[in-house]
Write a protein that holds these residues in place. Structure first.
Motif, mmCIF file in Angstrom:
data_model
loop_
_atom_site.group_PDB
_atom_site.id
_atom_site.type_symbol
_atom_site.label_atom_id
_atom_site.label_comp_id
_atom_site.label_asym_id
_atom_site.label_seq_id
_atom_site.Cartn_x
_atom_site.Cartn_y
_atom_site.Cartn_z
ATOM 1 N N LYS A 31 0.838 -1.189 0.000
ATOM 2 C CA LYS A 31 0.000 0.000 0.000
ATOM 3 C C LYS A 31 0.877 1.243 0.000
ATOM 4 O O LYS A 31 1.900 1.296 0.647
ATOM 5 C CB LYS A 31 -0.935 0.005 1.213
ATOM 6 C CG LYS A 31 -1.819 -1.224 1.295
ATOM 7 C CD LYS A 31 -2.691 -1.184 2.504
ATOM 8 C CE LYS A 31 -3.529 -2.455 2.608
ATOM 9 N NZ LYS A 31 -2.747 -3.624 2.962
ATOM 10 N N ARG A 53 -3.595 8.855 10.234
ATOM 11 C CA ARG A 53 -3.927 8.338 11.567
ATOM 12 C C ARG A 53 -5.074 7.327 11.523
ATOM 13 O O ARG A 53 -5.183 6.470 12.399
ATOM 14 C CB ARG A 53 -4.301 9.494 12.497
ATOM 15 C CG ARG A 53 -3.133 10.382 12.893
ATOM 16 C CD ARG A 53 -3.595 11.496 13.811
ATOM 17 N NE ARG A 53 -2.519 12.403 14.149
ATOM 18 C CZ ARG A 53 -1.628 12.203 15.112
ATOM 19 N NH1 ARG A 53 -1.710 11.091 15.847
ATOM 20 N NH2 ARG A 53 -0.671 13.071 15.348
ATOM 21 N N THR A 54 -5.925 7.429 10.546
ATOM 22 C CA THR A 54 -7.087 6.534 10.459
ATOM 23 C C THR A 54 -6.867 5.459 9.390
ATOM 24 O O THR A 54 -6.539 4.322 9.690
ATOM 25 C CB THR A 54 -8.361 7.352 10.164
ATOM 26 O OG1 THR A 54 -8.159 8.152 8.990
ATOM 27 C CG2 THR A 54 -8.691 8.255 11.335
ATOM 28 N N TRP A 55 -7.018 5.857 8.125
ATOM 29 C CA TRP A 55 -6.885 4.906 7.016
ATOM 30 C C TRP A 55 -5.490 4.309 6.960
ATOM 31 O O TRP A 55 -5.324 3.107 6.746
ATOM 32 C CB TRP A 55 -7.215 5.622 5.704
ATOM 33 C CG TRP A 55 -7.176 4.728 4.503
ATOM 34 C CD1 TRP A 55 -8.201 3.987 3.997
ATOM 35 C CD2 TRP A 55 -6.051 4.477 3.658
ATOM 36 N NE1 TRP A 55 -7.783 3.292 2.882
ATOM 37 C CE2 TRP A 55 -6.470 3.576 2.657
ATOM 38 C CE3 TRP A 55 -4.735 4.928 3.644
ATOM 39 C CZ2 TRP A 55 -5.623 3.126 1.648
ATOM 40 C CZ3 TRP A 55 -3.880 4.482 2.649
ATOM 41 C CH2 TRP A 55 -4.321 3.591 1.663
ATOM 42 N N VAL A 57 -3.075 3.875 9.344
ATOM 43 C CA VAL A 57 -2.776 2.924 10.416
ATOM 44 C C VAL A 57 -3.546 1.626 10.199
ATOM 45 O O VAL A 57 -3.024 0.527 10.390
ATOM 46 C CB VAL A 57 -3.118 3.534 11.795
ATOM 47 C CG1 VAL A 57 -2.992 2.493 12.896
ATOM 48 C CG2 VAL A 57 -2.206 4.727 12.083
ATOM 49 N N ARG A 58 -4.780 1.744 9.765
ATOM 50 C CA ARG A 58 -5.628 0.563 9.568
ATOM 51 C C ARG A 58 -5.109 -0.329 8.445
ATOM 52 O O ARG A 58 -5.250 -1.546 8.488
ATOM 53 C CB ARG A 58 -7.055 1.019 9.270
ATOM 54 C CG ARG A 58 -8.084 -0.100 9.226
ATOM 55 C CD ARG A 58 -9.492 0.437 9.228
ATOM 56 N NE ARG A 58 -9.785 1.252 8.064
ATOM 57 C CZ ARG A 58 -9.998 2.568 8.095
ATOM 58 N NH1 ARG A 58 -9.927 3.215 9.260
ATOM 59 N NH2 ARG A 58 -10.267 3.245 7.003
ATOM 60 N N ASN A 59 -4.471 0.268 7.440
ATOM 61 C CA ASN A 59 -4.030 -0.482 6.264
ATOM 62 C C ASN A 59 -2.528 -0.749 6.216
ATOM 63 O O ASN A 59 -2.037 -1.293 5.219
ATOM 64 C CB ASN A 59 -4.463 0.255 4.991
ATOM 65 C CG ASN A 59 -5.952 0.194 4.750
ATOM 66 O OD1 ASN A 59 -6.471 -0.783 4.230
ATOM 67 N ND2 ASN A 59 -6.659 1.240 5.160
ATOM 68 N N ASN A 60 -1.813 -0.398 7.266
ATOM 69 C CA ASN A 60 -0.371 -0.678 7.328
ATOM 70 C C ASN A 60 0.364 -0.221 6.068
ATOM 71 O O ASN A 60 0.917 -1.017 5.311
ATOM 72 C CB ASN A 60 -0.114 -2.177 7.548
ATOM 73 C CG ASN A 60 -0.648 -2.660 8.870
ATOM 74 O OD1 ASN A 60 -0.557 -1.960 9.869
ATOM 75 N ND2 ASN A 60 -1.224 -3.845 8.891
#
Length: 367
Positions: A31, A53-55, A57-60
């Motif tokens: 990604k 901070r949102t997308w 962190v969630r998707n590494n």
């Protein structure tokens, strides 16, 4: 959606899903996030901050493209920001050079960044057109000698509306490969172009043809001369592995690595054969749960020219026992045979660490 093409593979920009056979069936999804940098205050824009901070962190996220990089401090600021977000401290930062200020501080930026993107579109606005190619060649050379990936943009703009590139554009793509670029970044051609699939196919074919006539012998001598003497231990081992592979006409180089650095250094010398990077995970624990590293390192190797990463079984510490070494090597050889890279009676060069010693060995395969 934009897309990033390396010469042996296709990566889809933002959500880069790579369709390939992975060792022991670990699925590696790459990604990339393109981060906007404020030109006025020298910090991250609020929107970019929130998305990461949102997308992110969630998707590494594996890579972060830092637009309008002007100083090395921009890279350090972004890295400090990522270090506070858990596993994102492993995210690699690519400096996107888009203006004269970035050119002026290019050397210091290159030291801090994990890779460089040459945004030739915006550079063509800040620089006279006749100067752009000079910077491109100098920047690619510096990145090659530093062993860091370099990506070139804006190559086949006419394919936004046309099915074929112009002859000048086709030559430009080939010259980017011959200069030493690791990847080609497509923009408008795949973002809003009428022929995104055809664009990827044609650019890939041009890259493949250019690689066939790449002067590896001259490049290798130039790289060794640039490094000088005495070499570091790792530089000496990796350059020797490439030299040995060329002399015995090996079909592939297999490199055992934990951080991916040894494999990237082998690729730095642009061997004529593929490099299989066998990433050995390291098992860690915080007394509450067990985790292992290696997935980030394997995925991030995908952007390096000529490098094909494989993630090994974390239950086998390959650096400690010969039995585990042979077991993982067998899996790597089987993968090479299945993909058609390795054939009976081929020679294979293996670069690995056994205990405290680094070893380069040559294997001649039987039927």
């Amino acid at each position: 959606m934009s897309s990033l093409i390396t010469y042996q593979r296709l990566l889809v920009y933002l959500f880069l899903v790579f369709d390939c056979h992975w060792m022991l069936v670990y699925v590696l999804v790459m990604k990339v996030f393109s981060l906007s940098y404020s030109e006025t205050c020298g910090g991250l824009k609020a929107k970019s901050d929130l998305v990461i901070r949102t997308w992110g962190v969630r998707n590494n996220i594996d890579f972060l493209s830092l637009s309008y990089t002007r100083h090395a401090e921009d890279i350090r600021h972004a890295r400090a920001f990522l270090s506070k977000l858990g596993d994102m401290n492993q995210t690699q930062i690519f400096a996107k050079i888009e203006n004269v200020e970035g050119l002026k501080h290019f050397d210091e930026i290159l030291q801090e960044a994990d890779g460089v993107i040459l945004a030739r579109g915006n550079l063509g606005i800040d620089l006279p057109p006749e100067k752009v190619f000079l910077f491109q060649k100098a920047a690619v050379y510096k990145c090659n000698m530093a062993g860091k990936p370099v990506v070139v943009t804006r190559v086949v703009d006419s394919m936004t509306d046309n099915l074929r590139p112009t002859r000048a554009e086709a030559t430009d793509v080939a010259n980017a490969v011959l200069d030493g670029s690791d990847a080609i970044l497509l923009g408008a051609e795949t973002l809003r172009g009428l022929y995104p699939v055809e664009t990827i196919s044609i650019v890939g074919k041009i890259c493949a043809e250019a690689e066939k006539v790449f002067n590896q012998d001259l490049y290798f001598k130039r790289a060794v001369k640039y490094i000088g003497e005495p070499m570091t231990h790792l530089e000496s081992i990796t350059s020797s592995a490439v030299r040995a592979a060329i002399k015995v006409k090996a079909s592939v180089i297999i490199c055992f690595t934990s951080s991916g650095r040894a494999a990237r250094l082998i690729s730095k010398y642009r061997p004529t054969m593929p490099v299989l990077s066998v990433v050995i995970p390291r098992v860690k624990t915080n007394q509450l749960r067990w985790t292992f590293s290696g997935a980030y390192e394997a995925r991030q190797s995908l952007i390096v020219r000529g490098l094909f990463p494989m993630l090994a079984d974390p239950r086998h510490p390959a650096e400690k026992t010969g039995i585990a070494n042979e077991s993982i090597l067998k899996v790597a050889l089987d993968y090479g045979r299945a993909s058609g890279v390795i054939k009976p009676h081929d020679r294979v060069v293996v670069c690995q660490k056994v205990g405290d010693a680094s070893v380069v060995k040559i294997i001649e395969l039987e039927d």
